[in-house]
Design a protein around this motif. Structure first.
Motif, PDB file in Angstrom:
ATOM      1  N   ALA B  45       0.629  -1.235  -0.331  1.00 14.41           N
ATOM      2  CA  ALA B  45       0.098   0.042   0.150  1.00 14.41           C
ATOM      3  C   ALA B  45       1.491   0.658   0.062  1.00 14.41           C
ATOM      4  N   GLU B  48       1.532   3.001  -5.933  1.00 16.89           N
ATOM      5  CA  GLU B  48      -0.047   2.866  -6.362  1.00 16.89           C
ATOM      6  C   GLU B  48      -0.071   1.690  -7.093  1.00 16.89           C
ATOM      7  N   THR B  49      -1.315   1.324  -7.183  1.00 16.08           N
ATOM      8  CA  THR B  49      -1.583  -0.171  -7.007  1.00 16.08           C
ATOM      9  C   THR B  49      -0.545  -0.476  -8.720  1.00 16.08           C
ATOM     10  N   ASP B  50      -0.128   0.967  -9.421  1.00 10.08           N
ATOM     11  CA  ASP B  50       0.350  -0.218 -10.393  1.00 10.08           C
ATOM     12  C   ASP B  50       2.027   0.488 -10.381  1.00 10.08           C
ATOM     13  N   GLY B  62       3.249  -3.709  -9.559  1.00 11.50           N
ATOM     14  CA  GLY B  62       1.548  -4.164  -9.078  1.00 11.50           C
ATOM     15  C   GLY B  62       2.822  -4.428  -7.565  1.00 11.50           C
ATOM     16  N   HIS B  63       0.352  -4.488  -6.950  1.00 19.80           N
ATOM     17  CA  HIS B  63       0.480  -4.543  -5.134  1.00 19.80           C
ATOM     18  C   HIS B  63       0.466  -6.060  -5.287  1.00 19.80           C
TER      19      HIS B  63
END
Lengths: 165, 165, 165
Positions: B45, B48-50, B62-63
């Motif tokens: 977290a 960023e998501t990507d 990515g996460h």
């Protein structure tokens, strides 16, 4: 309006204090990345033109001598072999246009395929602010923490009679 | 009122700058405690998501991939044996909604009843602020300081043409 | 004037938050230089009068016991031989008059002509602000990162449900 003027002045003073401490801490944090990349002019520019960098085995005065240390064959060998000058976090005290920062520096080098903690050192940074160039180092003194009495004495003098508030 | 309005606006701008730098430094300071406690979702977290986490031997995007590294058997073995990822202090530069942080990380592990400095690494963090989630890492690149030229080059690119004021 | 009053109040609140975090980080940064110079009263004064310093092998309660640790023959031998307690940078969370700081500490000692990383330790500092004496430590708990489960558990409890914004 008096109340507003007073509150604005108080905010400006308090914010200025934080900005000064931030500027000093940021300068200290720049030393390692600058010296470990061999940026001789960048390292020297952290100091005033006639600033002093006093380490155990070497006394450097002014930009020319500081930059020469970075460009020296000995320092270039550290970079080529793999080297980290980990500095801080500093304990910063600002009083007007003067500041002091006390911290440790760890010199880590890569040797024989592993990492070695070559040196732990007491640091005292003294800085001054000028209108033209902002905060610059006037004197940085380093003493290796190998039992010599100068090293803890340096830490003590940097903290001075500082209040923790 | 013009004077008051101008002073308020100046204070808000200056304070915002400090708040942004604090947010970036605080995020960087969270990494070690999160990764050394195996908090896979907490580590992910920070990005960023990507977002990308690019270390010498592993490229994570990515996460999902970042969390998988934390959950991996190899990482869990470090935690079980005793491990400290000591990161920073960072040199932070904020420009609008973008930020960069340069620092070192030291990986310390417990082995055979003693502590070993397993790795010293150059870190460059790039971050972006979004309205919805605040500051997040877009790319963190780590290169071990073992003499490979990429490592000092990474530190240099992170400092960029930063002024120390 | 409403708008001005609201903006002033918002600035004062935001600035106070940064000042609190700075005070906590600065107190944490003072520990190493104080303990490595044998300043027993200075170390103790970081804590509240009845504050607790809980390390793996030793539980100290109150200024007297903390100062006694600094004055002990064992600690004085570390100083005489050469010693660096490198603490932080801390991840600080302030909520009103309470604060928590999570960080690592590295104990580096000089032995046989070289430097040894003797210990890497998880730290959780809990602090409280009083009107009379500002921020002081109520409890600092340290657990060595040698694989014992308490150490990562301590880091996790310090971060809590902290949001990185």
């Amino acid at each position: 309006m008096t109340d507003v003027a007073e509150r604005l002045a108080a905010l400006e003073q308090r914010l200025g204090q934080l900005e000064d401490e931030r500027a000093v801490a940021r300068l200290v944090a720049a030393y390692g990345p600058l010296v470990d990349t061999g940026n001789a002019d960048g390292v020297a520019a952290l100091w005033e033109t006639d600033g002093v960098y006093d380490v155990d085995e070497l006394l450097m005065t002014g930009h020319g001598e500081i930059a020469a240390m970075v460009r020296s064959a000995a320092h270039q060998r550290w970079i080529a072999g793999g080297c980290a000058h980990v500095v801080g976090p500093p304990h910063v005290t600002v009083a007007g246009d003067d500041a002091a920062a006390v911290c440790y520096s760890l010199m880590v080098v890569n040797e024989d395929g592993g990492f070695v903690l070559r040196r732990a050192t007491a640091n005292l940074w003294r800085l001054r602010r000028s209108a033209s160039s902002g905060w610059r180092v006037t004197n940085r003194t380093n003493r290796v923490l190998d039992g010599r009495e100068e090293a803890p004495a340096l830490l003590a003098s940097g903290l001075g009679a500082v209040r923790h508030d």
